[in-house]
Design an enzyme around this catalytic site. Structure first.
Site, PDB file in Angstrom:
ATOM      1  CG  HIS A  97       2.607   1.058  -6.500  1.00 26.68           C
ATOM      2  ND1 HIS A  97       3.607   1.954  -6.791  1.00 26.68           N
ATOM      3  CD2 HIS A  97       1.802   1.034  -7.585  1.00 26.68           C
ATOM      4  CE1 HIS A  97       3.404   2.460  -8.005  1.00 26.68           C
ATOM      5  NE2 HIS A  97       2.319   1.911  -8.506  1.00 26.68           N
ATOM      6  CG  ASP A 108      -0.127   3.025  -1.350  1.00 31.96           C
ATOM      7  OD1 ASP A 108      -1.017   3.821  -1.725  1.00 31.96           O
ATOM      8  OD2 ASP A 108       0.628   2.427  -2.142  1.00 31.96           O
ATOM      9  CE  LYS A 146      -2.875   5.649  -8.504  1.00 36.55           C
ATOM     10  NZ  LYS A 146      -2.627   4.957  -9.763  1.00 36.55           N
ATOM     11  CB  CYS A 172       4.153  -0.209 -10.195  1.00 34.36           C
ATOM     12  SG  CYS A 172       4.360   0.862 -11.596  1.00 34.36           S
TER      13      CYS A 172
HETATM   14  N1  PMP Z   1       0.264   2.935  -4.567  1.00 29.28           N
HETATM   15  C1  PMP Z   1      -0.699   2.279  -5.208  1.00 29.28           C
HETATM   16  C2  PMP Z   1      -1.437   1.181  -4.492  1.00 29.28           C
HETATM   17  C3  PMP Z   1      -1.011   2.634  -6.521  1.00 29.28           C
HETATM   18  O1  PMP Z   1      -1.974   1.985  -7.168  1.00 29.28           O
HETATM   19  C4  PMP Z   1      -0.293   3.668  -7.150  1.00 29.28           C
HETATM   20  C5  PMP Z   1      -0.570   4.043  -8.599  1.00 29.28           C
HETATM   21  N2  PMP Z   1      -0.687   2.950  -9.455  1.00 29.28           N
HETATM   22  C6  PMP Z   1       0.689   4.330  -6.426  1.00 29.28           C
HETATM   23  C7  PMP Z   1       0.938   3.935  -5.147  1.00 29.28           C
HETATM   24  C8  PMP Z   1       1.476   5.447  -7.017  1.00 29.28           C
HETATM   25  O2  PMP Z   1       0.625   6.509  -7.293  1.00 29.28           O
HETATM   26  P1  PMP Z   1       1.167   7.787  -8.074  1.00 29.28           P
HETATM   27  O3  PMP Z   1       1.734   7.286  -9.371  1.00 29.28           O
HETATM   28  O4  PMP Z   1      -0.032   8.641  -8.244  1.00 29.28           O
HETATM   29  O5  PMP Z   1       2.208   8.391  -7.212  1.00 29.28           O
END
Ligand code: PMP
Length: 427
Positions: A132, A209, A235, A375
């Site tokens: 991400h 992550d 999440k 993303c």
């Molecule tokens: N890493 C992963 C694998 C994610 O799915 C996400 C959220 N889509 C994030 C990082 C970032 O999370 P946050 O926006 O809650 O900081």
């Protein structure tokens, strides 16, 4: 990491739906919401919503400083939430869990403290093409500042990490190896324990992550043996505003602070200060007290369901969804074909119909999915894609949601096939 799915008491997703007020709503045609975007953010059970309400109605006060009852109560519940989260991931001590806003902040914290202290000119940082943006950009910022080098583990065409390429990169003894436990774009479940073992053998510090794994399967930081794990409460049924950075205590102890200010200090002089112990050292200023407490309630809710049962429920739903989706003309699914090697995410394209068009038509059927690059722009490029449509499942999704998704996708095909301009998808 345990990739097997153990037998667990099956989830009663239909009953679970009843705990989520937002899912009781119907659209103007009385259709319930098929919410298939939990990978972006999950819905919240009444217990979490009530915990927020209860905090603001009954014991709203700043923490760690008041000597009156309300403040002591708020402090107690905030620290209790830390213990709940620490137990949930098997941390040795609650002190290893720093409350932050989200996964993004947790990773930036590591890059700007551990990274600034330990990464030097010419050092190698290994990440993955699957990461991400929030595990790519913080390291780009650091690498630029330090003149360090970045390298990325490649992905295979079926969306898994190329572990042979990892081994090649590990021969260069990177300072840090960072990777997603589960890909938010493809749902790939990466062999986190194995990657961590190999990276440690090469002398690297390991950051996982866990944004998509901690909500969806049992995660035990001691079994993983990772040095850092980042995840977000929103999440995993919790409120937006509270996430966690887990770090091994000896690493957190040795790291300099991230932000300076109140709460993170031991003693302040006009020209210098000393720091509080972890985790307070990393929690400058007034934290998101209610959100952290709500996060604790969410974790209690998930623990009660049992994470083995959560995993089993999603694996079954995704397996069914993949089977049914493959019958939709023109539909291509990305990522591993084996549902036990993925989490509750199915990413797909439908012929040459733009994923945003697919998502918009699905929305018209009250089916909520995500469309775009999720993303993960480098991953999309590596797979030769611009965007996908992504359906993601969680504890409150039922086979009925899969039916609704499949029926809506047939409708998308119908609409595009009969476009008067004739520039539609050819099934
Ligand atoms: N890493 C992963 C694998 C994610 O799915 C996400 C959220 N889509 C994030 C990082 C970032 O999370 P946050 O926006 O809650 O900081």
């Amino acid at each position: 990491m345990d990739m097997t799915v153990r037998a667990a008491t099956p989830l009663d997703a239909a009953a679970i739906r009843g705990d989520f007020p937002i899912l009781a709503q119907t659209d103007d045609q009385e259709r319930p919401l098929a919410f298939l975007d939990s990978a972006a953010s999950s819905q919240k059970p009444a217990a979490v919503i009530e915990a927020l309400d209860d905090y603001y109605r009954r014991y709203n006060a700043n923490i760690h400083r008041g000597v009156y009852q309300l403040s002591e109560m708020a402090t107690g519940r905030y620290e209790q939430a830390r213990h709940l989260v620490a137990d949930f991931i098997g941390a040795t001590s609650a002190r290893e869990c720093v409350f932050v806003r989200n996964t993004t902040e947790a990773i930036n914290l590591v890059a700007q403290t551990w990274g600034r202290r330990n990464i030097r000119e010419g050092d190698l940082i290994v990440l993955t093409v699957m990461d991400h943006h929030s595990n790519l950009v913080p390291w780009q910022l650091l690498a630029e500042e330090k003149d360090a080098e970045l390298a990325h583990v490649r992905v295979t065409p079926d969306g898994r990490l190329d572990l042979d390429h990892l081994d090649v990169l590990l021969r260069r003894e990177p300072k840090l190896v960072g990777f997603p436990h589960i890909s938010n774009s493809l749902g790939t479940l990466n062999p986190a324990e194995e990657i961590t073992r190999r990276a440690h053998a090469a002398g690297s510090v390991v950051l996982i992550d866990g944004a998509q794994s901690v909500p969806h399967l049992p995660v035990d930081v001691r079994a993983l043996d990772c040095d850092f794990l980042a995840f977000s409460g929103h999440k995993m049924l919790g409120p937006m505003g509270a996430g966690v950075l887990y770090g091994k205590k000896r690493l957190l102890d040795a790291m300099p602070p991230y932000m300076g200010g109140g709460s993170m200090i031991r003693k302040v002089e006009l020209d210098h200060s000393t720091w509080a112990d972890v985790p307070a050292k990393f929690e400058a200023g007034t934290p998101a007290v209610a959100d952290a407490i709500g996060f604790g309630v969410a974790v209690e809710y998930l623990a009660k369901l049992g994470m083995d049962a959560v995993r089993e429920h999603e694996t079954k739903l995704v397996g069914d969804a993949m089977e049914r989706l493959s019958e939709v003309p023109g539909l291509t699914i990305y990522g591993p074909t084996d549902p036990t090697q993925r989490s509750g995410v199915v990413s797909f394209t439908l012929g040459d119909i733009h994923p945003h068009d697919v998502a918009a038509i699905l929305d018209g059927e009250n089916v909520a999915v995500r469309a775009g690059h999720h993303c993960t722009q480098p991953l999309m490029r590596a797979l030769g894609l611009v965007a996908t449509t992504r359906a993601s499942f969680y504890v409150y999704n039922t086979p009925d949601d899969v039916d609704r998704l499949v029926a809506a996708l047939h409708k998308v095909n119908d609409i595009f096939r009969y476009q008067p301009s004739g520039v539609g998808h050819q099934p």
